[in-house]
Design a protein around this motif. Structure first.
Motif, PDB file in Angstrom:
ATOM      1  N   ARG A 249      -8.219  -0.261  -0.264  1.00  0.00           N
ATOM      2  CA  ARG A 249      -9.049  -0.250   0.939  1.00  0.00           C
ATOM      3  C   ARG A 249      -9.075  -1.672   1.496  1.00  0.00           C
ATOM      4  NH1 ARG A 249     -15.413   0.128  -0.991  1.00  0.00           N
ATOM      5  NH2 ARG A 249     -15.269  -1.352  -2.712  1.00  0.00           N
TER       6      ARG A 249
ATOM      7  N   SER B 271      -7.139   3.399  -9.473  1.00  0.00           N
ATOM      8  CA  SER B 271      -7.010   2.267  -8.558  1.00  0.00           C
ATOM      9  C   SER B 271      -6.731   2.794  -7.156  1.00  0.00           C
ATOM     10  CB  SER B 271      -5.875   1.351  -9.017  1.00  0.00           C
ATOM     11  OG  SER B 271      -5.750   0.229  -8.169  1.00  0.00           O
ATOM     12  N   SER B 272      -7.386   2.196  -6.168  1.00  0.00           N
ATOM     13  CA  SER B 272      -7.252   2.681  -4.799  1.00  0.00           C
ATOM     14  C   SER B 272      -7.342   1.521  -3.818  1.00  0.00           C
ATOM     15  CB  SER B 272      -8.366   3.699  -4.505  1.00  0.00           C
ATOM     16  OG  SER B 272      -8.245   4.244  -3.221  1.00  0.00           O
TER      17      SER B 272
ATOM     18  N   SER C   3     -12.006   3.123  -8.240  1.00  0.00           N
ATOM     19  CA  SER C   3     -12.848   4.258  -7.882  1.00  0.00           C
ATOM     20  C   SER C   3     -13.135   5.105  -9.112  1.00  0.00           C
ATOM     21  CB  SER C   3     -12.167   5.136  -6.826  1.00  0.00           C
ATOM     22  OG  SER C   3     -12.513   4.731  -5.523  1.00  0.00           O
TER      23      SER C   3
ATOM     24  N   SER D  90      -7.459  10.018   0.536  1.00  0.00           N
ATOM     25  CA  SER D  90      -7.557   8.882   1.457  1.00  0.00           C
ATOM     26  C   SER D  90      -6.160   8.378   1.770  1.00  0.00           C
ATOM     27  CB  SER D  90      -8.399   7.760   0.850  1.00  0.00           C
ATOM     28  OG  SER D  90      -7.824   7.292  -0.347  1.00  0.00           O
TER      29      SER D  90
ATOM     30  N   SER E 132      -8.569  11.945  -4.551  1.00  0.00           N
ATOM     31  CA  SER E 132      -8.553  10.645  -3.861  1.00  0.00           C
ATOM     32  C   SER E 132      -8.763  10.840  -2.365  1.00  0.00           C
ATOM     33  CB  SER E 132      -7.246   9.913  -4.130  1.00  0.00           C
ATOM     34  OG  SER E 132      -6.125  10.737  -3.869  1.00  0.00           O
TER      35      SER E 132
ATOM     36  N   GLN F 114       0.813  -1.202   0.000  1.00  0.00           N
ATOM     37  CA  GLN F 114       0.000   0.000   0.000  1.00  0.00           C
ATOM     38  C   GLN F 114       0.861   1.273   0.000  1.00  0.00           C
ATOM     39  OE1 GLN F 114      -3.651   0.118   2.354  1.00  0.00           O
ATOM     40  NE2 GLN F 114      -3.278  -1.950   3.041  1.00  0.00           N
TER      41      GLN F 114
ATOM     42  N   GLU G 247      -1.323  10.058  -3.584  1.00  0.00           N
ATOM     43  CA  GLU G 247      -2.575  10.783  -3.771  1.00  0.00           C
ATOM     44  C   GLU G 247      -2.668  11.254  -5.210  1.00  0.00           C
ATOM     45  OE1 GLU G 247      -4.977  10.943  -1.738  1.00  0.00           O
ATOM     46  OE2 GLU G 247      -4.335  11.262   0.337  1.00  0.00           O
TER      47      GLU G 247
ATOM     48  N   TRP H 113     -16.977   4.053  -5.327  1.00  0.00           N
ATOM     49  CA  TRP H 113     -16.294   2.800  -5.622  1.00  0.00           C
ATOM     50  C   TRP H 113     -17.101   2.057  -6.676  1.00  0.00           C
ATOM     51  CZ3 TRP H 113     -11.569   1.792  -3.665  1.00  0.00           C
ATOM     52  CH2 TRP H 113     -11.180   2.488  -2.506  1.00  0.00           C
TER      53      TRP H 113
ATOM     54  N   TYR I  86      -2.667   3.868  -0.977  1.00  0.00           N
ATOM     55  CA  TYR I  86      -2.361   3.893  -2.398  1.00  0.00           C
ATOM     56  C   TYR I  86      -3.546   4.371  -3.229  1.00  0.00           C
ATOM     57  CZ  TYR I  86      -0.914   2.076  -6.981  1.00  0.00           C
ATOM     58  OH  TYR I  86      -0.586   1.939  -8.306  1.00  0.00           O
ATOM     59  N   ASP I  87      -3.375   5.459  -3.963  1.00  0.00           N
ATOM     60  CA  ASP I  87      -4.329   5.940  -4.960  1.00  0.00           C
ATOM     61  C   ASP I  87      -3.507   6.277  -6.195  1.00  0.00           C
ATOM     62  OD1 ASP I  87      -6.886   6.288  -3.221  1.00  0.00           O
ATOM     63  OD2 ASP I  87      -5.327   7.376  -2.104  1.00  0.00           O
ATOM     64  N   ASN I  88      -3.783   5.631  -7.330  1.00  0.00           N
ATOM     65  CA  ASN I  88      -2.845   5.744  -8.446  1.00  0.00           C
ATOM     66  C   ASN I  88      -3.504   5.345  -9.764  1.00  0.00           C
ATOM     67  OD1 ASN I  88      -0.304   5.979  -9.829  1.00  0.00           O
ATOM     68  ND2 ASN I  88       0.733   5.394  -7.930  1.00  0.00           N
TER      69      ASN I  88
END
Length: 293
Positions: free
Chosen positions: A71, A68-69, A78, A49, A47, A21, A25, A89, A52-54
């Motif tokens: 959780r 891609s994120s 997302s 959060s 993002s 992870q 952002e 989501w 990992y948000d990418n």
């Protein structure tokens, strides 16, 4: 001593980062391109959060961004609606999903790379509602990809020899066109004056990574420029300039005019760092920028 990292090792490192992870952002900027000047302004964290948000990509209509994120320890997809400033989501599965993109010409679908529990890593077609995902390209371990047209996808494929491969769904054929490339595969706008029906890739065959154009239909390739040192992600503006990020800056090079990479103006007080992936909207007025958290 110089150590060359081969693509298979890069992909292994990529998967380790996903599992761990990596904290990133995604910021959405306004992009202004006038003459030779490019300015980014009005950043919004889409993002917002932890973790990992990418891998952002714009929908075909430019009204939303897929990414891609992580959780609960896994990667789902997302969707961020730009005008509404609203995120939802759109997957919730046991497999990990990466690199989402609109399925060209099909508003009810999107595509992504899915890492299954059995270790297979394939390109899938997903419906937004009420249909099970479908494998689009069987037998190929896809790392990254781009849609060249509604019937043709170009993918970075992992195997005994890593390769850039074309999948033609109309004729049901697939074939390699290049080996040993970086992860960034992009369509080249006609405004770049490099020719029609071209994509760009970064060749890792030399000590200094080089950017090439290639026609997926006949495999003809041509050198464009050296890549920005220390960067592996590329985007093309509507007017034909290349953008690459490094540290807290984004650099541009117009292959028809420029001989060196120069920084663009980023009007932002945020402590941006580790700029990597970039995605530009279909109308060229927005850019999504991935940074370290």
């Amino acid at each position: 001593m110089h150590i060359k990292i081969i693509p298979s090792i890069l992909m292994s490192l990529f998967c380790v980062l996903m599992t761990g992870q990596e904290s990133t952002e995604i910021y959405l900027f306004d992009l202004q391109e006038q003459d030779s000047n490019i300015t980014l302004s009005n950043p919004v964290n889409i993002s917002n959060s932890t973790g990992y948000d990418n891998q952002p990509s714009f929908t075909e209509d430019g009204l939303a961004i897929l990414f891609s994120s992580f959780r609960n320890g896994q990667a789902d997809i997302s969707k961020y609606f730009i005008e509404e400033n609203y995120r939802v989501w759109i997957t919730d599965t046991k497999p990990n999903e990466f690199s989402p993109m609109s399925y060209p010409g099909k508003k009810k679908y999107f595509t992504c790379v899915r890492l299954n529990e059995d270790g297979s890593q394939l390109l899938y077609k997903y419906a937004y509602k009420n249909k099970a995902p479908e494998v689009l390209i069987s037998g190929l371990k896809v790392g990254y990809y781009i849609w060249f047209s509604e019937k043709i996808a170009v993918s970075y494929v992992i195997g005994e020899i890593e390769s850039l491969q074309v999948s033609n769904f109309k004729y049901k054929i697939k074939y390699p066109i290049q080996n040993n490339i970086g992860r960034s595969i992009q369509k080249i706008p006609s405004a770049a004056s490099l020719g029609e029906n071209l994509i760009s890739f970064i060749s890792l065959d030399h000590e200094v990574p080089e950017i090439y154009s290639i026609n997926p239909l006949n495999s003809n390739s041509k050198y464009i420029a050296d890549a920005l040192s220390g960067s592996q992600d590329l985007a093309w503006t509507m007017k034909g300039s290349m953008l690459m990020g490094k540290g807290n800056k984004i650099y541009k090079l117009d292959p028809s005019k420029d001989k060196a990479w120069t920084p663009v103006l980023i009007e932002c007080d945020l402590p941006l760092d580790g700029i990597s992936r970039l995605a530009i909207s279909p109308n060229g007025k927005k850019i999504a920028v991935v940074v370290n958290e």
